[in-house]
Design a protein around this motif. Structure first.
Motif, PDB file in Angstrom:
ATOM      1  N   ARG A   1       8.122  -3.684 -80.994  1.00 29.66           N
ATOM      2  CA  ARG A   1       9.393  -4.225 -80.507  1.00 29.66           C
ATOM      3  C   ARG A   1       9.231  -5.334 -79.481  1.00 29.66           C
ATOM      4  NH1 ARG A   1      13.797  -0.583 -81.701  1.00 29.66           N
ATOM      5  NH2 ARG A   1      15.015  -1.723 -80.194  1.00 29.66           N
TER       6      ARG A   1
ATOM      7  N   LYS B   1      10.259  -9.028 -69.886  1.00 28.01           N
ATOM      8  CA  LYS B   1       8.955  -8.365 -69.926  1.00 28.01           C
ATOM      9  C   LYS B   1       7.834  -9.340 -70.250  1.00 28.01           C
ATOM     10  CE  LYS B   1      10.061  -3.663 -71.275  1.00 28.01           C
ATOM     11  NZ  LYS B   1      10.055  -2.748 -72.403  1.00 28.01           N
ATOM     12  N   ASN B   2       8.191 -10.407 -70.918  1.00 26.19           N
ATOM     13  CA  ASN B   2       7.153 -11.321 -71.376  1.00 26.19           C
ATOM     14  C   ASN B   2       6.827 -12.398 -70.358  1.00 26.19           C
ATOM     15  OD1 ASN B   2       9.411 -13.026 -71.631  1.00 26.19           O
ATOM     16  ND2 ASN B   2       9.821 -12.093 -73.619  1.00 26.19           N
TER      17      ASN B   2
ATOM     18  N   GLN C   1      15.747  -2.096 -73.568  1.00 32.31           N
ATOM     19  CA  GLN C   1      16.195  -3.447 -73.244  1.00 32.31           C
ATOM     20  C   GLN C   1      16.343  -3.578 -71.732  1.00 32.31           C
ATOM     21  OE1 GLN C   1      16.231  -5.591 -75.476  1.00 32.31           O
ATOM     22  NE2 GLN C   1      16.318  -4.403 -77.364  1.00 32.31           N
TER      23      GLN C   1
ATOM     24  N   ARG D   1      11.732 -17.844 -69.707  1.00 36.18           N
ATOM     25  CA  ARG D   1      12.817 -17.821 -70.681  1.00 36.18           C
ATOM     26  C   ARG D   1      13.022 -16.389 -71.154  1.00 36.18           C
ATOM     27  NH1 ARG D   1      13.506 -23.365 -72.539  1.00 36.18           N
ATOM     28  NH2 ARG D   1      14.927 -22.622 -74.110  1.00 36.18           N
TER      29      ARG D   1
ATOM     30  N   ASN E   1       3.785  -5.004 -69.363  1.00 36.30           N
ATOM     31  CA  ASN E   1       4.446  -6.290 -69.587  1.00 36.30           C
ATOM     32  C   ASN E   1       3.641  -7.231 -70.478  1.00 36.30           C
ATOM     33  OD1 ASN E   1       6.511  -5.423 -68.028  1.00 36.30           O
ATOM     34  ND2 ASN E   1       6.015  -6.674 -66.247  1.00 36.30           N
TER      35      ASN E   1
ATOM     36  N   SER F   1      15.364 -13.694 -73.828  1.00 39.91           N
ATOM     37  CA  SER F   1      15.934 -13.703 -75.168  1.00 39.91           C
ATOM     38  C   SER F   1      17.434 -13.954 -75.068  1.00 39.91           C
ATOM     39  CB  SER F   1      15.644 -12.378 -75.849  1.00 39.91           C
ATOM     40  OG  SER F   1      16.245 -11.352 -75.108  1.00 39.91           O
TER      41      SER F   1
ATOM     42  N   GLU G   1       4.730 -12.526 -68.007  1.00 37.94           N
ATOM     43  CA  GLU G   1       3.310 -12.771 -67.772  1.00 37.94           C
ATOM     44  C   GLU G   1       2.725 -13.601 -68.897  1.00 37.94           C
ATOM     45  OE1 GLU G   1       0.970  -9.569 -66.453  1.00 37.94           O
ATOM     46  OE2 GLU G   1       2.601  -8.627 -65.389  1.00 37.94           O
ATOM     47  N   MET G   2       3.212 -13.335 -70.082  1.00 35.12           N
ATOM     48  CA  MET G   2       2.776 -14.155 -71.197  1.00 35.12           C
ATOM     49  C   MET G   2       3.225 -15.592 -70.980  1.00 35.12           C
ATOM     50  SD  MET G   2       3.867 -13.954 -75.113  1.00 35.12           S
ATOM     51  CE  MET G   2       3.521 -15.341 -76.168  1.00 35.12           C
ATOM     52  N   GLU G   3       4.420 -15.709 -70.430  1.00 36.58           N
ATOM     53  CA  GLU G   3       4.969 -17.023 -70.184  1.00 36.58           C
ATOM     54  C   GLU G   3       4.076 -17.851 -69.269  1.00 36.58           C
ATOM     55  OE1 GLU G   3       7.690 -19.992 -70.601  1.00 36.58           O
ATOM     56  OE2 GLU G   3       7.744 -18.038 -71.571  1.00 36.58           O
TER      57      GLU G   3
ATOM     58  N   PRO H   1       6.621 -11.409 -78.372  1.00 40.78           N
ATOM     59  CA  PRO H   1       5.491 -12.017 -77.659  1.00 40.78           C
ATOM     60  C   PRO H   1       4.186 -11.225 -77.843  1.00 40.78           C
ATOM     61  CG  PRO H   1       7.421 -12.030 -76.266  1.00 40.78           C
ATOM     62  CD  PRO H   1       7.777 -11.224 -77.480  1.00 40.78           C
TER      63      PRO H   1
ATOM     64  N   GLN I   1      17.234   1.793 -75.355  1.00 41.84           N
ATOM     65  CA  GLN I   1      16.527   1.048 -76.398  1.00 41.84           C
ATOM     66  C   GLN I   1      15.431   0.156 -75.811  1.00 41.84           C
ATOM     67  OE1 GLN I   1      19.775  -0.938 -78.282  1.00 41.84           O
ATOM     68  NE2 GLN I   1      20.441   0.873 -79.389  1.00 41.84           N
TER      69      GLN I   1
ATOM     70  N   SER J   1      17.161 -18.116 -74.146  1.00 39.49           N
ATOM     71  CA  SER J   1      16.805 -18.988 -75.251  1.00 39.49           C
ATOM     72  C   SER J   1      17.344 -18.381 -76.548  1.00 39.49           C
ATOM     73  CB  SER J   1      15.287 -19.120 -75.318  1.00 39.49           C
ATOM     74  OG  SER J   1      14.891 -19.849 -76.446  1.00 39.49           O
TER      75      SER J   1
ATOM     76  N   GLN K   1       0.786 -12.533 -79.499  1.00 36.68           N
ATOM     77  CA  GLN K   1      -0.469 -12.436 -78.762  1.00 36.68           C
ATOM     78  C   GLN K   1      -1.561 -11.812 -79.646  1.00 36.68           C
ATOM     79  OE1 GLN K   1       0.529 -10.886 -74.973  1.00 36.68           O
ATOM     80  NE2 GLN K   1      -1.581 -10.784 -74.266  1.00 36.68           N
TER      81      GLN K   1
ATOM     82  N   LEU L   1       9.405 -15.827 -77.399  1.00 41.14           N
ATOM     83  CA  LEU L   1      10.231 -15.476 -76.245  1.00 41.14           C
ATOM     84  C   LEU L   1      11.698 -15.300 -76.615  1.00 41.14           C
ATOM     85  CD1 LEU L   1       8.464 -17.708 -73.627  1.00 41.14           C
ATOM     86  CD2 LEU L   1       8.463 -15.227 -73.726  1.00 41.14           C
ATOM     87  N   ARG L   2      12.089 -15.805 -77.757  1.00 43.78           N
ATOM     88  CA  ARG L   2      13.451 -15.553 -78.225  1.00 43.78           C
ATOM     89  C   ARG L   2      13.602 -14.123 -78.717  1.00 43.78           C
ATOM     90  NH1 ARG L   2      14.773 -19.991 -82.763  1.00 43.78           N
ATOM     91  NH2 ARG L   2      14.615 -21.900 -81.566  1.00 43.78           N
ATOM     92  N   GLU L   3      12.449 -13.433 -78.854  1.00 42.41           N
ATOM     93  CA  GLU L   3      12.447 -12.069 -79.415  1.00 42.41           C
ATOM     94  C   GLU L   3      12.999 -12.088 -80.833  1.00 42.41           C
ATOM     95  OE1 GLU L   3      10.903  -9.596 -78.673  1.00 42.41           O
ATOM     96  OE2 GLU L   3      10.612  -9.492 -76.514  1.00 42.41           O
TER      97      GLU L   3
ATOM     98  N   ARG M   1       0.388  -7.326 -70.946  1.00 45.25           N
ATOM     99  CA  ARG M   1      -0.977  -7.653 -70.496  1.00 45.25           C
ATOM    100  C   ARG M   1      -1.811  -6.378 -70.508  1.00 45.25           C
ATOM    101  NH1 ARG M   1      -1.439 -12.377 -67.410  1.00 45.25           N
ATOM    102  NH2 ARG M   1      -3.679 -12.058 -67.655  1.00 45.25           N
TER     103      ARG M   1
END
Lengths: 427, 601
Positions: free
Chosen positions: A115, B455-456, B430, B474, A200, B476, B458-460, A118, B428, B386, A122, A73-75, A202
């Motif tokens: 890019r 964007k993440n 973002q 969280r 997103n 980036s 859902e993963m969260e 996450p 880009q 984060s 996955q 999540l920090r990318e 999924r």
């Protein structure tokens, strides 16, 4: 069972000893430490083999394992790369770690295009979940993997305007290999994957974009979807040979014989492409312990770096591991193309060889390596004991020349010379 | 009589003679140090300072902190402590007494450097308790084999006059005169120290320099800049024009003073709340015309203080006439730096909507430029970045005579720049932020905030199967940066956080006036609040723990213990400040650190 895969049994002529234990552990994982070798010798061949598949991981690894999402999540893909390598350094299941890298190379997907850290995580989780399972289930899961969907442009694969990238690689790189399918098969298979998209991070099936019409693929005709294409591909005789060749190149030798490939392909088909069952058979076979096939492969950078740090029991920092493997030519999460890393001879050139040699010197100079501790831990109180230790953990009996009398220095020099030697580049 | 026994007898005699010399007990370290050192540093009343330090460690809570306990419990520390305690106990002392005995009444280090030669150093410690030092040395000599059965090893010692000098290692000599413990890496210096040559104590310039420091200073030192400038590395560093524009514009004035000053005097004092270190240049030429940008005439004092801001963390304040520095760039900077600076000005003018960066922006701002940091309270935010960074703010006062049209043009330019950042990010892939122009406390403000969740997300929610370390989504690092702009009371404010922007506008509107500065000196300062820093680290506890686990191979429990101990340790501090006062004729630097609990003076 085919002759090459006849079960191997240690005997008086080929006893289960430190050398053989180290060979099994090295070829199914990474260069082992003295402790791992001793434990394997004591446990015996069968139990050591069983432990490759069933051993539980340690707490330190599991604690680290839990951090994946937070890092992703920090990318920060570099941090995630370091995290993956630190897990490999700690794991009690090196075969699982090797398989994860093997499948990462097989389904080569790069963060450079995806890019999204996450999504890359996955995909790694998907690979790890299926690494020991049925290949069909893995390929179906990978076909729904968001990172793969982005990587091979399946987001653009829509009814009436199919994008063939993913369908092509399913046949060429994931299951059959070149020449086992036609261009028409690709076009039709691409229609079956239309509407398989992601949002997103999924998987999302967009019915409106899916081509529900009949397709003709690999000689079969029907209203196929992506899952059907995977099943049709795996049912082809070429799939067994393709996968067997890749597994043998990873664990046995770079140019496996036709007989061996046919035997492993047969075992794959017998087990419905059960990876674990096939590898159990392979690792317990006469072919695997054939002296002619020992130390035939060039270690990948990950194997090399993990081998050095694990065998010398060095707690290397995550970023150092990531930097070392990257400089040696294997930047995890960023394979160079859809074909992954070429491997074997391509791992070595004048630049990467120099990085390997420097890496060994740095590791032995670092304050995280302690010759005194190792000598105390394993009772290496004489020059002979130190030399034997160096030979075991490096699987290299090369003479060191004038070895110093100081035992710590002797240990350091012995390891440095043997780990820098050409023999050490092979597994 | 054998040579050895004769040597022993002579040694014993010299010891007695030295003790018997009445004047020896009154000599200072400077009475042993030869003249013309490049640098000299003295610890005054070392044993007393050590006692003060020891009691402060208890009073301040440092001794009792988790970090101290953690360090004390490490195997390396325990081993070292056992050896050190054993050594001190053998001489009939505890460890603190032994260190105090070694530091003595005064300990002075002097460094000498002749062009083309290796630097030489000499340390002289005047013993407060000569008998204790003698006991320690006797023990050390016996353990290291420098003396056998009380007599010096002739292979590893020599005599200079009547004094026995030990040569413990190649290029390390030491001796104890009975009151002074002398150690050096140069035989020449040892001979000079024990000889009858003129010493530093009789040097009028040295005596004069010592008067600059207050009488209660714990540490006093000075460096001869004229000699120091002969050292090739120092010479190159001082003579070379800066390669990067920003360091050149920040430090060029200081560099110029160091090029011409004769000496720099440094001293340290204990204060009621902590420690203060000061340094002052002496002699030297006034700054040339080309350097007047380092001492701007058009400077204000802000009525509002950074410490008034909620969750204030740090402030950097710089007084420069940026336009003047830009115009004198070729005199101040290296050629590549000039090129970079011009390129920067051209690029930034491109996003300023027709305004010229140098004339219209730099030409209309006054000094000082302030760079503020404050911890963001993210408790009401839907997304936690984060790692969590503090909010950053840049504040520049504008000229008073500027009309409203200029303010509006500047605001429009800032708005364009923000939009360009947003568009570039969007291209880009973002996340984008929504920028809205609004009024806050009557002032026009531009506030940007992210509208999309990461964007993440859902993963969260658990799709990955990973254990999560936070209850909230969280984002980036990027989610720390939301460009905001305000112009309030002729102060141009740019921040990375809407909350910080509002806090600053609150502070400005509470004290609207500006104070014209009257002093001629430029004061650049950097300040740090330890309690807020500790809070910020606590906000990032998960990240710090992860970092310890990944980079230092710690288990989770150990990593958490280390991070918590460090955060707790920071809370013992209150504030640190480093200020540089630049005048046309000199430079003065003051560093201060204050702790929550007072120092026993």
């Amino acid at each position: 069972m085919s002759a090459p895969l006849a079960p191997f049994q240690p005997s008086a002529a080929r006893p289960w000893n430190a050398e053989m234990a180290a060979s099994l552990l090295r070829r199914t994982g990474f260069c082992p430490s003295e402790r791992e070798i001793r434990e394997a010798v004591e446990a015996g061949f069968s139990e050591t083999l069983e432990a490759l598949f069933t051993r539980r991981d340690c707490r330190a690894h599991d604690e680290l394992d839990e951090l994946g999402a937070a890092l992703a999540l920090r990318e920060d893909i570099a941090a995630l790369r370091g995290w993956w390598l630190r897990r490999m350094a700690l794991t009690k299941r090196p075969l699982a770690a090797r398989l994860a890298v093997f499948w990462h190379n097989h389904f080569a997907t790069s963060h450079v295009k995806v890019r999204s850290a996450p999504m890359m995580l996955q995909q790694l989780r998907t690979i790890e979940r299926h690494a020991f399972g049925l290949f069909e289930e893995m390929l179906i899961a990978i076909s729904r993997d968001p990172a793969m969907i982005v990587w091979l442009d399946n987001v653009d694969n829509v009814k009436g305007r199919p994008n063939e990238n993913y369908a092509r690689e399913v046949f060429e790189l994931f299951s059959l290999g070149l020449g086992a399918y036609s261009e028409n098969d690709i076009r039709e298979a691409a229609r079956a994957f239309t509407g398989w998209s992601q949002r997103n991070g999924r998987y999302r099936f967009v019915a409106a974009e899916h081509d529900f019409g009949p397709k003709e693929v690999l000689g079969a005709r029907g209203v196929f979807d992506g899952d059907d294409i995977v099943r049709l591909a795996i049912a082809q005789p070429a799939c067994g040979r393709f996968l067997a060749t890749k597994l043998l190149r990873e664990f046995v030798c770079p140019d496996p014989s036709e007989t061996l490939v046919a035997a492993v392909a047969g075992r794959l088909r017998e087990t419905k492409f059960d990876i674990q069952a096939t590898l159990r058979t392979l690792f317990a076979s006469e072919a695997f312990f054939d002296p002619a096939l020992a130390a035939a492969r060039i270690k990948s950078p990950v194997e090399f770096v993990m081998g050095v740090t694990r065998s010398l029991e060095i707690d290397a920092p995550a970023n150092a591991l990531a930097d070392a493997t990257s400089e040696m030519g294997q930047r995890l999460f960023e394979p160079p193309s859809v074909k992954g890393w070429d491997g074997h001879r391509r791992w070595l050139n004048s630049a990467t060889m120099l990085v390997r040699l420097n890496g060994v010197s740095q590791a032995l100079r670092s304050d995280r390596f302690s010759a005194t501790r190792l000598r105390g831990q394993y009772g290496l109180a004489s020059a002979a004991a130190v030399d034997a230790y160096c030979e075991r953990v490096t699987a290299n009996q090369r003479a060191v020349g004038e070895a110093p009398a100081d035992l710590d220095q002797r240990l350091r020099d012995g390891l440095r010379v043997r780990m820098s030697a050409p023999e050490y580049q092979f597994a | 009589m054998t040579d050895l026994s004769a040597f022993r007898m002579l040694s014993a005699m010299s010891f007695i003679v030295t003790f018997a010399t009445a004047s020896a007990a009154d000599r200072s370290a400077a009475d042993y140090i030869p003249r013309d050192p490049v640098a000299v540093v003295s610890i005054q009343q070392g044993a007393g300072a050590l006692d003060a330090l020891r009691s402060w460690l208890d009073v301040s809570g440092v001794s009792d902190s988790r970090l101290a306990r953690y360090i004390v419990e490490t195997p390396q520390f325990m081993q070292g402590q056992i050896v050190a305690n054993g050594f001190a106990a053998s001489a009939g002392m505890d460890l603190w007494q032994a260190v105090g005995a070694a530091l003595g009444r005064e300990t002075t280090l002097a460094v000498f450097h002749a062009p083309g030669e290796e630097p030489e150093a000499i340390v002289v410690s005047i013993a407060a308790e000569p008998a204790a030092v003698a006991r320690l040395l006797e023990l050390a000599h016996g353990l290291s084999g420098l003396s056998r059965q009380g007599a010096p090893d002739p292979q590893r010692s020599m005599k200079i006059g009547d004094q026995v000098v030990f040569n413990a290692r190649p290029k390390v000599w030491h001796c104890f005169t009975g009151t002074a413990l002398i150690a050096t890496n140069s035989e020449r210096l040892m001979r000079a120290a024990l000889g009858a040559d003129d010493k530093l104590a009789t040097d009028a310039a040295f005596i004069e320099l010592r008067k600059v420091a207050p009488a209660d200073a714990i540490v006093v030192g000075h460096a001869d800049l004229m000699r120091l400038r002969q050292v090739p590395g120092v010479k190159a560093a001082l003579e070379k024009k800066p390669r990067e524009p920003l360091p050149g514009m920040l430090f060029g004035g200081w560099q110029q003073h160091l090029r011409t000053a004769d000496t720099v005097v440094v001293w340290a004092q204990a204060t009621a709340t902590g420690l203060k270190v000061e340094a002052k240049t002496r002699g030297g030429a006034a700054l040339p015309e080309t350097h007047t940008g380092y001492i701007p005439a058009d400077t204000i004092q802000y009525a509002w203080q950074a410490q008034d801001l909620p969750r204030y963390l740090s402030e950097i304040r710089i007084e420069r006439d940026w336009r003047q520095l830009f115009n004198e760039r070729e005199a101040l900077l290296s050629l590549p730096a000039v090129g970079d600076l011009v390129q920067f000005a051209t690029n930034i003018s491109g996003v300023l909507g027709g305004m010229d960066f140098v004339e219209d922006v730099l030409g209309n701002v006054r000094a000082p430029t302030r760079f503020l940091m404050a911890r963001c309270d993210a408790s009401d935010s839907s997304i936690k970045p984060s790692p969590v960074l503090p909010g950053f703010a840049l504040i520049m006062p504008l000229r008073r005579d500027l009309d409203d049209l200029f303010e509006r043009k500047l605001f429009a330019a800032a708005q364009s720049a923000v939009n360009i950042v947003n568009i570039t990010g969007g291209q880009q892939g973002q996340p984008s932020f929504l920028s809205e122009v609004d009024r806050y406390r009557g002032y026009r403000v531009l506030i940007s905030e992210y509208v999309d969740p990461p964007k993440n997300m859902e993963m969260e929610s658990g799709a990955s199967g990973d254990a999560l370390i936070t209850e909230r989504p969280r984002g980036s690092l990027r989610y720390n940066f939301m460009p905001c702009v305000a112009i309030a009371e002729k102060q141009f404010v740019v921040t990375t956080s809407p909350q910080l922007l509002r806090d600053i506008v609150d502070a400005i509107s509470a004290r609207k006036f500006m104070i014209e500065k009257t002093t001629q000196a430029t004061v650049d300062a950097i300040e740090l609040d330890f309690a807020t820093l500790a809070d910020l680290l606590r906000d990032n506890r998960d990240e710090l723990v992860i970092n310890r686990m990944l980079q230092y191979a710690r288990g989770r429990a150990d990593a958490e213990r280390e991070v918590d101990a460090f955060v707790e340790f920071l809370r013992l501090g209150r504030r640190a400040r480093l200020a540089f006062e630049t005048r046309s004729d000199g430079l003065c630097a003051v560093a201060e650190i204050a702790f929550q609990r007072g120092v026993a003076k």
